[in-house]
Design a protein around this motif. Structure first.
Motif, PDB file in Angstrom:
ATOM      1  N   THR A  26      76.010  50.680  65.269  1.00  0.00           N
ATOM      2  CA  THR A  26      74.774  51.082  65.939  1.00  0.00           C
ATOM      3  C   THR A  26      73.865  49.883  66.180  1.00  0.00           C
ATOM      4  OG1 THR A  26      73.793  51.701  63.794  1.00  0.00           O
ATOM      5  CG2 THR A  26      74.860  53.446  65.071  1.00  0.00           C
ATOM      6  N   ALA A  27      73.819  48.948  65.226  1.00  0.00           N
ATOM      7  CA  ALA A  27      73.021  47.732  65.418  1.00  0.00           C
ATOM      8  C   ALA A  27      73.575  46.896  66.568  1.00  0.00           C
ATOM      9  CB  ALA A  27      72.997  46.912  64.135  1.00  0.00           C
ATOM     10  N   SER A  28      74.897  46.842  66.684  1.00  0.00           N
ATOM     11  CA  SER A  28      75.533  46.080  67.764  1.00  0.00           C
ATOM     12  C   SER A  28      75.216  46.683  69.123  1.00  0.00           C
ATOM     13  CB  SER A  28      77.050  46.031  67.551  1.00  0.00           C
ATOM     14  OG  SER A  28      77.371  45.420  66.312  1.00  0.00           O
ATOM     15  N   LEU A  29      75.224  47.999  69.211  1.00  0.00           N
ATOM     16  CA  LEU A  29      74.916  48.655  70.479  1.00  0.00           C
ATOM     17  C   LEU A  29      73.450  48.468  70.860  1.00  0.00           C
ATOM     18  CD1 LEU A  29      76.979  51.950  70.078  1.00  0.00           C
ATOM     19  CD2 LEU A  29      77.471  50.040  71.603  1.00  0.00           C
ATOM     20  N   ARG A  30      72.565  48.518  69.879  1.00  0.00           N
ATOM     21  CA  ARG A  30      71.150  48.260  70.179  1.00  0.00           C
ATOM     22  C   ARG A  30      70.974  46.839  70.714  1.00  0.00           C
ATOM     23  NH1 ARG A  30      70.340  50.961  65.225  1.00  0.00           N
ATOM     24  NH2 ARG A  30      69.994  48.955  64.163  1.00  0.00           N
ATOM     25  N   ALA A  31      71.686  45.895  70.097  1.00  0.00           N
ATOM     26  CA  ALA A  31      71.595  44.510  70.554  1.00  0.00           C
ATOM     27  C   ALA A  31      72.147  44.374  71.967  1.00  0.00           C
ATOM     28  CB  ALA A  31      72.350  43.598  69.596  1.00  0.00           C
ATOM     29  N   ALA A  32      73.255  45.049  72.257  1.00  0.00           N
ATOM     30  CA  ALA A  32      73.822  44.993  73.601  1.00  0.00           C
ATOM     31  C   ALA A  32      72.821  45.497  74.636  1.00  0.00           C
ATOM     32  CB  ALA A  32      75.104  45.812  73.663  1.00  0.00           C
ATOM     33  N   ALA A  33      72.144  46.592  74.317  1.00  0.00           N
ATOM     34  CA  ALA A  33      71.150  47.135  75.247  1.00  0.00           C
ATOM     35  C   ALA A  33      69.999  46.152  75.446  1.00  0.00           C
ATOM     36  CB  ALA A  33      70.641  48.476  74.723  1.00  0.00           C
ATOM     37  N   ARG A  34      69.536  45.517  74.370  1.00  0.00           N
ATOM     38  CA  ARG A  34      68.433  44.554  74.483  1.00  0.00           C
ATOM     39  C   ARG A  34      68.826  43.330  75.294  1.00  0.00           C
ATOM     40  NH1 ARG A  34      65.073  42.949  69.291  1.00  0.00           N
ATOM     41  NH2 ARG A  34      64.081  41.818  71.001  1.00  0.00           N
ATOM     42  N   LEU A  35      70.087  42.924  75.166  1.00  0.00           N
ATOM     43  CA  LEU A  35      70.558  41.717  75.838  1.00  0.00           C
ATOM     44  C   LEU A  35      71.106  41.983  77.234  1.00  0.00           C
ATOM     45  CD1 LEU A  35      72.403  40.196  72.745  1.00  0.00           C
ATOM     46  CD2 LEU A  35      70.310  39.289  73.798  1.00  0.00           C
ATOM     47  N   ALA A  39      73.588  57.452  75.407  1.00  0.00           N
ATOM     48  CA  ALA A  39      72.128  57.502  75.482  1.00  0.00           C
ATOM     49  C   ALA A  39      71.550  56.194  76.010  1.00  0.00           C
ATOM     50  CB  ALA A  39      71.553  57.820  74.103  1.00  0.00           C
ATOM     51  N   LEU A  40      72.194  55.075  75.689  1.00  0.00           N
ATOM     52  CA  LEU A  40      71.703  53.762  76.103  1.00  0.00           C
ATOM     53  C   LEU A  40      72.244  53.332  77.467  1.00  0.00           C
ATOM     54  CD1 LEU A  40      72.048  51.830  72.708  1.00  0.00           C
ATOM     55  CD2 LEU A  40      69.913  52.574  73.801  1.00  0.00           C
ATOM     56  N   GLY A  41      73.163  54.106  78.023  1.00  0.00           N
ATOM     57  CA  GLY A  41      73.743  53.747  79.306  1.00  0.00           C
ATOM     58  C   GLY A  41      74.746  52.618  79.232  1.00  0.00           C
ATOM     59  N   LEU A  42      75.449  52.489  78.098  1.00  0.00           N
ATOM     60  CA  LEU A  42      76.433  51.429  77.910  1.00  0.00           C
ATOM     61  C   LEU A  42      77.843  51.955  78.126  1.00  0.00           C
ATOM     62  CD1 LEU A  42      75.010  49.827  74.630  1.00  0.00           C
ATOM     63  CD2 LEU A  42      74.626  49.062  76.988  1.00  0.00           C
ATOM     64  N   LYS A  43      78.721  51.086  78.585  1.00  0.00           N
ATOM     65  CA  LYS A  43      80.143  51.397  78.714  1.00  0.00           C
ATOM     66  C   LYS A  43      80.816  51.000  77.407  1.00  0.00           C
ATOM     67  CE  LYS A  43      84.094  52.139  81.056  1.00  0.00           C
ATOM     68  NZ  LYS A  43      84.490  53.435  81.629  1.00  0.00           N
TER      69      LYS A  43
END
Length: 293
Positions: free
Chosen positions: A95-104, A155-159
């Motif tokens: 979950t921390a990795s996905l949050r970072a991906a969204a921020r970056l 939810a974050l719109g990530l693939k």
């Protein structure tokens, strides 16, 4: 053409170390296949001065945020089976990795999971649409990680693609046990009623590295979950013999499953396997070449 930029989290673990060695020495990659890997680690290593120092449970450092855009994130970080392991951290890391991906602004994420999420309830190869029934704490933690991460990515719109990884030679129990045998010791393998030994899905580390290259370039077409292994399973006895490791066979209960394997047809549509990818000698050779290096 600018290279595809990929940020790799967890590059100092056993698999991460093998992958980066393979990527650095893979002469088969064409000019049009150019990928620039940037590796994250939590502790500075003298032989890896260019690694990005970052605890991924914390905010991304300025060096990462200002270092240019990335096309893809590979998350190898995770808690592996060992005494007193806190497997709940697998979900926290994901979950921390996905949050970072969204921020970056990294739209595509590959998350390392495991074939252990399936369990051992059938002898037929497991497809991605088979119901996971993990039987170990590690497998359960990874399945929980997948479930949470898939919802978060939507939810974050990530693939997001969760990689259900089979055995990788050099990071597997069989070959590592065999490599550590003392004089006179042997590997114990189960012998089933037909005289055969366990059959599992395997791949060499160089095959895995090339699979990831293919998935990076085909990232728009990957599914949410994907089995990762060479196309044909191998017997544990064949691997031990290819590695010239002594074996003792022991009869097992009829309830045990001889075949715990992966169906990799979906992967084969995204990656062109080399002819010997499933050959036990080639799987062992890829590991031994890295050990020699």
């Amino acid at each position: 053409m600018a290279p595809t930029r990929v940020l790799v989290l967890g590059s100092s673990g056993r698999i991460g170390t093998m992958l980066r060695r393979c990527w650095a020495t893979d002469t088969s990659a064409s000019q049009g296949d150019a990928i620039e890997f940037v590796f994250q680690t939590r502790q500075a290593q003298p032989d890896r001065p260019d690694d990005l120092l970052w605890d991924i449970t914390e905010d991304p450092p300025d060096a990462l945020r200002l270092g240019g855009a990335y096309d893809c994130l590979i998350v190898l970080s995770g808690i592996v089976p060992k005494p007193d392991a806190d497997f709940t951290l697998n979900t926290a890391i994901a979950t921390a990795s996905l949050r970072a991906a969204a921020r970056l602004g990294i739209a595509s994420v590959f998350l390392a999971s495991t074939s252990a999420v399936y369990g051992t309830y059938q002898d037929e190869p497991f497809r991605e649409d088979h119901t996971p029934r993990p039987v170990t704490d590690y497998g359960r933690s990874k399945y929980n990680m997948e479930t949470t991460a898939r919802a978060q990515a939507r939810a974050l719109g990530l693939k997001l693609c969760c990689l259900r990884i089979g055995n990788v030679s050099g990071a597997d129990a069989l070959l590592l046990t065999g490599a550590a045998l003392a004089a006179g010791e042997t590997i114990l393998l189960d012998r089933f009623h037909d005289g055969g030994t366990p059959v599992r899905s395997y791949m060499g580390p160089r095959t895995f590295a090339r699979i990831l290259r293919s998935l990076i370039h085909n990232r728009a077409d990957v599914p949410e979950v994907l089995n990762i292994a060479a196309p044909k399973p191998v017997s544990m006895l064949a691997l031990a013999e290819a590695a010239q490791m002594p074996v003792t066979l022991r009869p097992v209960d009829a309830q045990d499953h001889q075949y715990v394997t992966l169906d990799c047809q979906a992967l084969a549509a995204l990656h062109a396997f080399e002819p010997l990818a499933s050959d036990p000698s080639e799987i062992v050779r890829q590991w031994q070449d890295l050990r020699g290096a």
